[in-house]
Enzyme design. Structure first.
Site, mmCIF file in Angstrom:
data_model
loop_
_atom_site.group_PDB
_atom_site.id
_atom_site.type_symbol
_atom_site.label_atom_id
_atom_site.label_comp_id
_atom_site.label_asym_id
_atom_site.label_seq_id
_atom_site.Cartn_x
_atom_site.Cartn_y
_atom_site.Cartn_z
ATOM 1 N N GLU A 442 0.444 -1.573 -0.028
ATOM 2 C CA GLU A 442 -0.022 0.220 -0.148
ATOM 3 C C GLU A 442 0.747 0.974 0.096
ATOM 4 O O GLU A 442 0.818 2.311 1.015
ATOM 5 C CB GLU A 442 -1.196 -0.160 1.124
ATOM 6 C CG GLU A 442 -2.016 -0.987 1.153
ATOM 7 C CD GLU A 442 -3.116 -1.522 2.125
ATOM 8 O OE1 GLU A 442 -4.218 -1.283 1.887
ATOM 9 O OE2 GLU A 442 -2.189 -0.681 3.356
ATOM 10 N N GLU A 507 -4.547 -9.756 0.455
ATOM 11 C CA GLU A 507 -6.035 -9.595 0.977
ATOM 12 C C GLU A 507 -6.651 -10.101 0.968
ATOM 13 O O GLU A 507 -7.276 -9.400 -0.259
ATOM 14 C CB GLU A 507 -5.683 -8.701 1.589
ATOM 15 C CG GLU A 507 -4.151 -7.998 2.135
ATOM 16 C CD GLU A 507 -3.808 -6.910 2.659
ATOM 17 O OE1 GLU A 507 -5.151 -6.094 3.147
ATOM 18 O OE2 GLU A 507 -3.069 -5.827 2.864
#
Length: 1024
Positions: A442, A507
């Site tokens: 991220e 994820e």
């Protein structure tokens, strides 16, 4: 940075494996631990820090102490804070990279005296600090040694010239809470400071091996093995010889006789290749480890030996699939933060082993090390026990966003992006468990990551490399590894031939609180499309610390906001685990275990009892497993048996049909099954111990419903005669109390008292004993306590009309219908554009038939969905015994009941709420309920039975108790105080709980409760 290993003198010790638990290095004369209690000084802001802390003249006698390893905030210095995607300093100041401010930048200063062995004189001495957050500066004997940052890899310093062997020496260190490196460490976890891993000194001869890079390969159609061993040595080792020995998993020396010593070249390097025919291969299913012993010789004298465990395996991408040893494996994974409920970042080896044990018990085969390199001992354990690893480097700059401000595009941070790949790869490269490198998490996408990818691929071309922010088409990833991609998005990718990267979600299935609904639908897609190979559940462990409730004194799990007056906080958003902080599996963990299981069963022929077993393993046959089968009739076992499927050794990806004769017999009406619901339950039980699992554990299961349950029909129940033959009553008795506005219907021991004012049942009695709680009524129910996923989707507000709906009685009517009495109540609904009708029919047999019918206005301006449709009543506390026939034994929901077993379950109300949920929420519901009984210890109580499957729940808490309010924001399950009654819900249906994400996603459409008419019927009867 070099590979993580420990070099030994050439003694008997040298032949011991460098295992993490045996910790042979601790017994080496070349090792000196620095762990224990250090003198410690802490200041709140960096401009207050001690400037001459390293001086030998500083008086530290009045300083505090700090354990090493140990985290400041868990030892009385500063507050533990949790933030998700904004920097931890956000409540103090707004910064601009790369600088950090002094305010709130805590500084800890460490000092410790020690003596090194006199015989270390003349050797190189290295100081190893396993992990220091966020940076560390080191002095020895008042002299500057060095500085390091990147808080999740070891800092090592050559301290030889600063030490005095045989005499006392002083180490002084200073660690800051934040540094410029912190801009790349904005991970979603507790923000703590201190030293988290091993801390020690070790000695090396002047001539020594600096680094080993051992790359395995498989050739000849994956049959034969190769090892490429690259040695880097110190300058003093030039001209000396390297000798390599290969030992197999059984401890046998299998070194090829043709293997010759190799001289260290002038540049300090040497390369040795080993060809080894038909080795035992390393996979997560078969973690076969060989050991390479690398000796450095000066003439005939061995100066040192380095043991390094290796696995023969090959990782590659072909035809849009990730292959291990030529097989397109499935990633049944979890994201694991390195966290302990007591130690924080300090995680013991025993806890690591426990983590792997629970992973294995839940059928997980893979872990992504989110979002940084872990303790090297973790990788050793994954090598040993068999866990595929996606090894992530320590980069996350989430707080800068993904746009033009992203550090991925900032040239000032270019080298840091490269260096952190180096730290990850150079240290951990030799671990066979690592099958994929990850560039970070991220942090946007830009040149810095593309160059980082190029460095990784150049340094280690033997493994794929991934980065989520490369998305579908960015070149800095060999794998499409999205976060929280929905079902349709994954299907779209798989069906588009344009995309030729494997799809493995880095994820997915955000298991926050009561979650995990809809996971099976993900795995239906994964098993359908070859390029979709699984994913990593977010995440493995709830990140709670052990605490104590201020309300009850019970243990709680603390979360963001529980420490300090004004810390930055993202509340409980770091509690998304499959398991609790102390490693207890949550209810949804068993749904994951089911979806991840490796043995699957289908019934091929009901009449003959032919059953097909499919082995989803890629490398191992089914062995050491016993099949246990049970035939149930209306929940009671009528036939059981076993078959030793382990002896069949069903090959990987193979199928075999076995016959369970009892199935055919049951279908023919034997065992008294005629007219009953017949279910076949198949369980696969370990028949012997494995490394981490015990004989008797169930590793896979399946259930098949062969015939339907005979739910009662309303017309038949209404026509039933009196059960009590001594009674001469032909109809229920009716008494009216117009003065107090009560109406009582009674028959065969069951009496119900209606409040004519509200239209609801106010009391229920059995044999003259009041069952229900005073001041409570049997009321329509359209709400359940929201889950964390519900809060993330704003359902507590978006659906609030159903929580706040008010019922205004329009009519109340009692009439006789043959031998029955019927009460009809009509309601006007305030808050939603709908009406409600309730019908109660009391039969002579003492059966109360309840029908609740909701009629909505299809043209209503507002059409909110419901969280639950049913009825609610409260029973006296003594009615605590639950017996039900339905899905169980744990809580389950319409989108999370694939792992459950249908049976008759006996439970207690006190055990229905799952106490390990970090924050209170919906819990304890059971689906597929054929009947539900609640009794006291004398066997007196009530039975509820639907005309179709019900959802039922009984808790010692109300819905209101389980919902945080403005004065209960820091709200924990351990804070809950049981009510003096039991709160019971008899429902037709409730909304699913979902799993796609916890910040807006709803459950799948088929598990929602849209605006429409609903009707259901159930029967209340006495249990005597």
């Amino acid at each position: 940075n070099r590979a993580d290993f420990f070099a030994y003198e050439n003694e008997g010790l040298a032949m011991k494996d460098n295992g993490p638990r045996a910790n042979a290095k601790a017994n080496s004369s070349r090792y000196l631990s620095l762990e224990g209690t250090w003198k410690f000084n802490w200041v709140e802001s960096a401009n207050q820090r001690l400037k001459d802390y390293y001086s030998t003249k500083v008086d530290d006698s009045k300083w505090g102490t700090m354990p090493v390893p140990g985290m400041w905030e868990l030892n009385g210095y500063g507050d533990a804070i949790y933030v998700n995607n904004h920097y931890a300093w956000r409540s103090d100041w707004v910064g601009q990279p790369p600088t950090v401010q002094d305010k709130g930048n805590h500084v800890g200063t460490y000092r410790k005296s020690f003596t090194i062995p006199a015989d270390w004189k003349g050797q190189n001495v290295v100081m190893h600090i396993g992990s220091a957050t966020s940076n560390v500066e080191v002095y020895i004997n008042g002299k500057y040694v060095g500085y390091s940052e990147d808080s999740k890899v070891a800092a090592e310093f050559d301290v030889t010239k600063y030490l005095v062997p045989g005499k006392e020496n002083l180490i002084a260190m200073q660690i800051m809470r934040w540094c410029d490196g912190s801009w790349n460490e904005d991970q979603d976890f507790w923000r703590l400071c201190g030293i988290a891993r091993e801390c020690y000194l070790y000695a090396r001869p002047q001539a020594h091996i600096e680094d080993l890079f051992i790359t395995p390969d498989l050739v000849n159609n994956y049959k034969d093995g190769k090892l490429n061993i690259k040695v880097t040595a110190s300058k003093a080792a030039a001209g000396k010889r390297v000798v390599v020995k290969l030992v197999d998993p059984k401890g046998t020396d299998v070194t090829p006789k043709t293997l010759l010593p190799e001289a260290i070249a002038a540049d300090g390097t040497a390369t040795i290749n080993i060809d080894y025919p038909s080795p035992a291969k390393w996979t997560a299913e078969t973690p076969s480890l060989y050991t390479v012993y690398t000796y450095l010789y000066d003439g005939n004298k061995a100066l040192e030996v380095i043991p390094q465990r290796v696995g023969f395996r090959k990782v590659e991408i072909k035809n849009a699939q990730l292959l291990v040893n030529g097989q397109p494996i499935l990633i049944k994974g979890a994201d694991r933060h390195e966290l302990d409920p007591d130690g924080g970042y300090v995680v013991s080896v025993d806890r690591m082993v426990q983590d792997i044990q629970v992973l294995k018990q839940l059928n997980c085969n893979a872990v992504r090390t989110c979002h940084y390199p872990d303790d090297p001992r973790w990788y050793q354990l994954c090598d040993e026990y068999g866990i595929y690893l996606t090894a992530e480097s320590n980069i996350e700059s989430h707080g800068m966003g993904y746009g033009k401000e992203s550090l991925s595009k900032d040239a000032r941070f270019h080298d840091m992006h490269i260096e952190r790949q180096e730290h990850n790869l150079r240290v951990l490269k030799n671990h066979p468990a690592i099958i994929v490198w990850s560039l970070g998490n991220e942090s946007g996408y830009g040149k810095n990551f593309e160059d980082a990818y190029d460095w990784v691929k150049a340094y280690d071309p033997s493994r794929p490399c991934q980065y989520e922010q490369a998305h579908r088409e960015g070149r800095a990833s060999d794998i499409y590894c999205p976060m929280y991609e929905g079902y349709e998005g994954n299907i779209n990718y798989c069906e588009n031939d344009k995309y030729q990267k494997p799809l493995i979600q880095c994820e997915y299935c955000h298991t926050m609180g009561n979650s995990g609904g809809g996971l099976k639908e993900y795995w239906d897609i994964i098993r359908k499309y070859p390029k979709y190979q699984g994913g990593y559940v977010w995440d493995y462990i709830d990140q709670g610390f052990r605490g104590k409730s201020k309300v009850t004194g019970k243990q709680i799990w603390t979360y963001g906001g529980d420490y300090g007056r004004f810390p930055a906080s993202d509340n409980n958003f770091n509690c998304n685990g499959m398991i609790s902080p102390d490693r207890v599996p949550h209810p949804h963990a068993y749904e994951i275990k089911y979806c991840y299981q490796n043995i699957w069963t289908t019934i091929k022929d009901i009449k003959t009892g032919d059953v097909e077993i499919y082995n989803e393993n890629f490398f191992t046959p089914i062995w050491g497993v016993m099949m246990k089968y049970t035939i149930l009739a209306d929940g009671e076992a009528v036939a059981t048996g076993t078959q030793n499927v382990g002896r069949m050794r069903i090959v990987p990806q193979g199928r075999q049909v076995v016959t369970i004769e009892e199935i055919g017999k049951a279908m023919a009406g034997e065992y008294g099954t005629s007219g009953k619901e017949v279910i076949v339950r198949v369980e696969y039980i370990l028949d012997e111990d494995t490394k981490l699992q015990k004989k008797g554990e169930c590793i896979a299961h399946e259930e098949f419903k062969l015939t339907d349950y005979a739910y009662p029909k309303v017309e038949e129940v209404a026509a039933q005669p009196v059960v009590n033959k001594k009674s001469k009553a032909a109809a229920p008795s009716v008494s009216l109390d117009d003065r107090h506005e009560y109406a009582v219907l009674s028959a065969n021991g069951l009496a119900v008292t209606f409040s004519k004012w509200s239209g609801n049942i106010a009391y229920i009695d059995v044999n003259g004993e009041q069952i229900t709680q005073d001041d409570s009524e049997l009321v329509p129910d359209f709400w359940r306590a929201p889950t964390d996923n519900d809060y993330g989707a704003g359902m507590q507000n978006r659906l609030a009309a159903w929580q706040n709906v008010r019922l205004n009685k329009k009519s109340f009517d009692i009439k006789q219908d043959g031998s029955n009495y019927v009460v009809t109540v009509n309601y006007e609904m305030r808050g939603v554009d709908a009406s409600l009708a309730l019908t109660y029919t009391m039969t002579p047999a003492g059966k109360l038939i309840v029908t609740q019918a909701l009629k909505v206005n299809p043209d209503a301006k507002e059409k909110p969905q419901m969280l639950r449709y049913g009825m609610n009543l409260q029973l006296q506390k003594q009615y605590e015994n639950i017996k039900y026939y339905g899905e169980g034994p744990g809580e389950n929901y319409i989108d999370r009941n694939n792992a459950t077993l249908v049976g008759i379950w006996n439970q207690k109300v006190a055990d229905q709420y799952w106490p390990e949920y970090v924050r209170p929420q919906e819990s304890g519901t059971k689906t597929g309920v054929r009947y539900w009984q609640m009794t006291n210890n004398n066997g007196l109580g009530l039975r509820f039975e639907g005309t179709e499957a019900l959802e039922c729940q009984a808790l010692p808490y109300t819905e209101h108790d389980l919902q945080p309010t403005r004065d209960k924001q820091q709200f924990h399950s351990g804070d809950l105080v049981p009510q003096p009654f039991n709160d019971v819900h008899i429902s037709a249906r409730s909304m699913g709980i979902g799993c796609v994400n916890s910040w807006g996603a709803w459950p799948r459409n088929e598990y929602q409760m849209p605006w429409k008419d609903y009707t259901y019927t159930y029967i209340i009867s006495a249990v005597k």
